[in-house]
Design a protein around this motif. Sequence first.
Motif, PDB file in Angstrom:
ATOM      1  N   UNK A  63      36.596 -25.102 -19.229  1.00 19.51           N
ATOM      2  CA  UNK A  63      35.951 -26.046 -20.132  1.00 19.51           C
ATOM      3  C   UNK A  63      36.669 -27.382 -20.073  1.00 19.51           C
ATOM      4  N   UNK A  64      35.929 -28.439 -19.781  1.00 24.61           N
ATOM      5  CA  UNK A  64      36.519 -29.767 -19.616  1.00 24.61           C
ATOM      6  C   UNK A  64      37.677 -29.736 -18.620  1.00 24.61           C
ATOM      7  N   UNK A  69      31.570 -42.176 -25.434  1.00 22.98           N
ATOM      8  CA  UNK A  69      30.272 -41.730 -25.905  1.00 22.98           C
ATOM      9  C   UNK A  69      29.543 -42.745 -26.752  1.00 22.98           C
ATOM     10  N   UNK A  70      28.271 -42.983 -26.412  1.00 21.69           N
ATOM     11  CA  UNK A  70      27.410 -43.859 -27.189  1.00 21.69           C
ATOM     12  C   UNK A  70      26.660 -43.032 -28.212  1.00 21.69           C
ATOM     13  N   UNK A  71      25.906 -42.039 -27.767  1.00 19.21           N
ATOM     14  CA  UNK A  71      25.183 -41.160 -28.682  1.00 19.21           C
ATOM     15  C   UNK A  71      26.023 -39.961 -29.086  1.00 19.21           C
ATOM     16  N   UNK A  72      26.673 -39.348 -28.116  1.00 22.74           N
ATOM     17  CA  UNK A  72      27.515 -38.188 -28.369  1.00 22.74           C
ATOM     18  C   UNK A  72      28.964 -38.585 -28.135  1.00 22.74           C
ATOM     19  N   UNK A  73      29.762 -38.571 -29.170  1.00 24.41           N
ATOM     20  CA  UNK A  73      31.153 -39.005 -29.084  1.00 24.41           C
ATOM     21  C   UNK A  73      32.035 -37.849 -28.645  1.00 24.41           C
ATOM     22  N   UNK A  74      32.998 -38.161 -27.812  1.00 21.24           N
ATOM     23  CA  UNK A  74      33.933 -37.175 -27.290  1.00 21.24           C
ATOM     24  C   UNK A  74      35.343 -37.723 -27.424  1.00 21.24           C
ATOM     25  N   UNK A  75      36.242 -36.915 -27.939  1.00 20.61           N
ATOM     26  CA  UNK A  75      37.647 -37.281 -28.077  1.00 20.61           C
ATOM     27  C   UNK A  75      38.455 -36.165 -27.421  1.00 20.61           C
ATOM     28  N   UNK A  76      38.996 -36.421 -26.239  1.00 19.83           N
ATOM     29  CA  UNK A  76      39.682 -35.400 -25.452  1.00 19.83           C
ATOM     30  C   UNK A  76      41.158 -35.742 -25.337  1.00 19.83           C
ATOM     31  N   UNK A  77      42.006 -34.774 -25.589  1.00 15.78           N
ATOM     32  CA  UNK A  77      43.455 -34.935 -25.434  1.00 15.78           C
ATOM     33  C   UNK A  77      43.902 -33.993 -24.319  1.00 15.78           C
ATOM     34  N   UNK A 109      53.640 -37.761 -23.254  1.00 13.10           N
ATOM     35  CA  UNK A 109      53.355 -36.385 -22.833  1.00 13.10           C
ATOM     36  C   UNK A 109      51.873 -36.016 -22.836  1.00 13.10           C
ATOM     37  N   UNK A 110      50.978 -36.968 -23.105  1.00 14.88           N
ATOM     38  CA  UNK A 110      49.546 -36.648 -23.132  1.00 14.88           C
ATOM     39  C   UNK A 110      48.702 -37.893 -22.949  1.00 14.88           C
ATOM     40  N   UNK A 111      47.445 -37.642 -22.592  1.00 13.27           N
ATOM     41  CA  UNK A 111      46.463 -38.706 -22.440  1.00 13.27           C
ATOM     42  C   UNK A 111      45.286 -38.387 -23.354  1.00 13.27           C
ATOM     43  N   UNK A 112      44.899 -39.367 -24.150  1.00 13.76           N
ATOM     44  CA  UNK A 112      43.756 -39.213 -25.053  1.00 13.76           C
ATOM     45  C   UNK A 112      42.631 -40.112 -24.539  1.00 13.76           C
ATOM     46  N   UNK A 113      41.439 -39.529 -24.364  1.00 13.58           N
ATOM     47  CA  UNK A 113      40.279 -40.264 -23.855  1.00 13.58           C
ATOM     48  C   UNK A 113      39.154 -40.148 -24.877  1.00 13.58           C
ATOM     49  N   UNK A 163      30.648 -49.820 -22.711  1.00 15.85           N
ATOM     50  CA  UNK A 163      31.958 -50.429 -22.546  1.00 15.85           C
ATOM     51  C   UNK A 163      32.768 -50.354 -23.846  1.00 15.85           C
ATOM     52  N   UNK A 164      32.129 -50.667 -24.966  1.00 15.89           N
ATOM     53  CA  UNK A 164      32.842 -50.676 -26.246  1.00 15.89           C
ATOM     54  C   UNK A 164      33.094 -49.281 -26.812  1.00 15.89           C
ATOM     55  N   UNK A 165      32.418 -48.265 -26.281  1.00 15.93           N
ATOM     56  CA  UNK A 165      32.601 -46.918 -26.809  1.00 15.93           C
ATOM     57  C   UNK A 165      33.666 -46.131 -26.053  1.00 15.93           C
ATOM     58  N   UNK A 166      34.275 -46.717 -25.028  1.00 17.57           N
ATOM     59  CA  UNK A 166      35.292 -46.019 -24.241  1.00 17.57           C
ATOM     60  C   UNK A 166      36.678 -46.522 -24.568  1.00 17.57           C
TER      61      UNK A 166
END
Length: 138
Positions: free
Chosen positions: A108-109, A67-75, A60-64, A50-53
């Motif tokens: 990809x993604x 990740x707990x062990x593997x962090x992901x930052x997607x724009x 004009x964009x969404x950033x998500x 919960x705290x890692x999301x």
Amino acid sequence: MRIEGLITTLPFVIGATVLSLAEVVPAYVPAIPVVILAVILIGVLPLKRYHSRGYDMSTDRLRVVKGVLFHSDTVVPFSRVQHLDVEQGPLERLFGIARLILHTAGTHNASVTLPGLRHGDATSMREGIRQHVKRESM
């Protein structure tokens, strides 16, 4: 997330109970790892997830971020969005939450999911993104 953890732990509890009742091993032997597993899956892991999301929606964009062990930052630029979905499973419907899914061009993604949103928030975000995509295509 805690209910999912409870459902995942349930077969281990049943197995430990059967071993204890059959007196194959002392009752505390299967109970110790099952209690540790339950604490992790029901108490610790859902809180960390919960705290890692998080997400940030700009004009004009969404950033998500997740990740707990593997962090992901997607724009995701809204210009790349092909279509949008708001989905609910049975547990999500019970608690009034939903997932917003953005499907994008490419392999990809190709889709980005925002779980755990209030259903009203998910639908309003979908409509806001849809309006932006509609303006871009005109």
